[in-house]
Scaffold this motif. Sequence first.
Motif, mmCIF file in Angstrom:
data_model
loop_
_atom_site.group_PDB
_atom_site.id
_atom_site.type_symbol
_atom_site.label_atom_id
_atom_site.label_comp_id
_atom_site.label_asym_id
_atom_site.label_seq_id
_atom_site.Cartn_x
_atom_site.Cartn_y
_atom_site.Cartn_z
ATOM 1 N N VAL A 161 1.215 -2.909 -5.059
ATOM 2 C CA VAL A 161 -0.289 -3.217 -4.995
ATOM 3 C C VAL A 161 -1.015 -1.893 -5.532
ATOM 4 O O VAL A 161 -0.749 -0.796 -5.356
ATOM 5 C CB VAL A 161 -0.784 -3.338 -3.558
ATOM 6 C CG1 VAL A 161 -2.291 -3.438 -3.278
ATOM 7 C CG2 VAL A 161 -0.027 -4.662 -2.875
ATOM 8 N N MET A 194 -1.498 -8.804 -4.232
ATOM 9 C CA MET A 194 -0.110 -8.073 -3.665
ATOM 10 C C MET A 194 0.786 -8.150 -4.877
ATOM 11 O O MET A 194 1.723 -7.286 -4.683
ATOM 12 C CB MET A 194 0.391 -9.227 -2.646
ATOM 13 C CG MET A 194 -0.384 -9.456 -1.395
ATOM 14 S SD MET A 194 -0.878 -7.661 -0.629
ATOM 15 C CE MET A 194 0.861 -7.453 0.000
ATOM 16 N N ILE A 227 -6.973 -6.506 0.752
ATOM 17 C CA ILE A 227 -5.736 -7.206 1.241
ATOM 18 C C ILE A 227 -6.404 -7.870 2.525
ATOM 19 O O ILE A 227 -6.142 -9.174 2.652
ATOM 20 C CB ILE A 227 -4.742 -6.384 1.413
ATOM 21 C CG1 ILE A 227 -4.154 -5.922 0.249
ATOM 22 C CG2 ILE A 227 -3.777 -7.032 2.460
ATOM 23 C CD1 ILE A 227 -3.051 -4.819 0.488
ATOM 24 N N ALA A 251 1.926 -9.443 3.869
ATOM 25 C CA ALA A 251 0.721 -8.907 3.454
ATOM 26 C C ALA A 251 0.133 -7.819 4.225
ATOM 27 O O ALA A 251 -0.070 -6.575 3.585
ATOM 28 C CB ALA A 251 -0.500 -9.799 2.997
ATOM 29 N N TYR A 267 0.163 -3.713 3.669
ATOM 30 C CA TYR A 267 -1.260 -2.995 3.751
ATOM 31 C C TYR A 267 -1.380 -2.061 4.714
ATOM 32 O O TYR A 267 -1.696 -0.912 4.513
ATOM 33 C CB TYR A 267 -2.132 -4.227 4.429
ATOM 34 C CG TYR A 267 -3.643 -3.542 4.855
ATOM 35 C CD1 TYR A 267 -4.370 -3.071 3.689
ATOM 36 C CD2 TYR A 267 -4.136 -3.501 5.976
ATOM 37 C CE1 TYR A 267 -5.662 -2.539 3.915
ATOM 38 C CE2 TYR A 267 -5.287 -2.817 6.319
ATOM 39 C CZ TYR A 267 -6.153 -2.441 5.243
ATOM 40 O OH TYR A 267 -7.322 -1.763 5.656
#
Length: 148
Positions: free
Chosen positions: A5, A98, A13, A129, A133
């Motif tokens: 990312v 992503m 995100i 995800a 993050y």
Amino acid sequence: MALTVRPRDVPKIPGAVKWYRVSAYITGVLLLALVVEVIIKYTPLQLEMQLGNGPFFVPNGTAGEAPGTFNLSIAILIAHGWLYVLYLFTDFRLWSIMRWRPSRFLLIALGGIIPFMSFVVEHRMQQKAMDTYNELTAAQQREKEAAR
């Protein structure tokens, strides 16, 4: 080498995940309604669904014809079709933020056309995800503290 990312995309995100989750649930519910509609229409039952005055289930081909009625069977088909497009958009947005493999995009896209799969895929992709993050924000926080 796997893509990671971009630092400028990290704050995006949670929002992308939220929209993806909402569209996945809506698409999944409409897909289940579509399955019910297909079963009652193309089995020996030969029924359609309608809303308004009169019965909910009517013979095939007569839904929405009576005054004050609405053909729910057609509405489910149309709604699922258009909301699947929205689902693909949110899928693409999350996937591009992503920077996942192309196969993951296809897996998520299949979630909108295979009954119950959108719920399973949504849970897994949301978890991946958000784990990414959390790792990235923790790493950014450590870098800021180390720079002090």
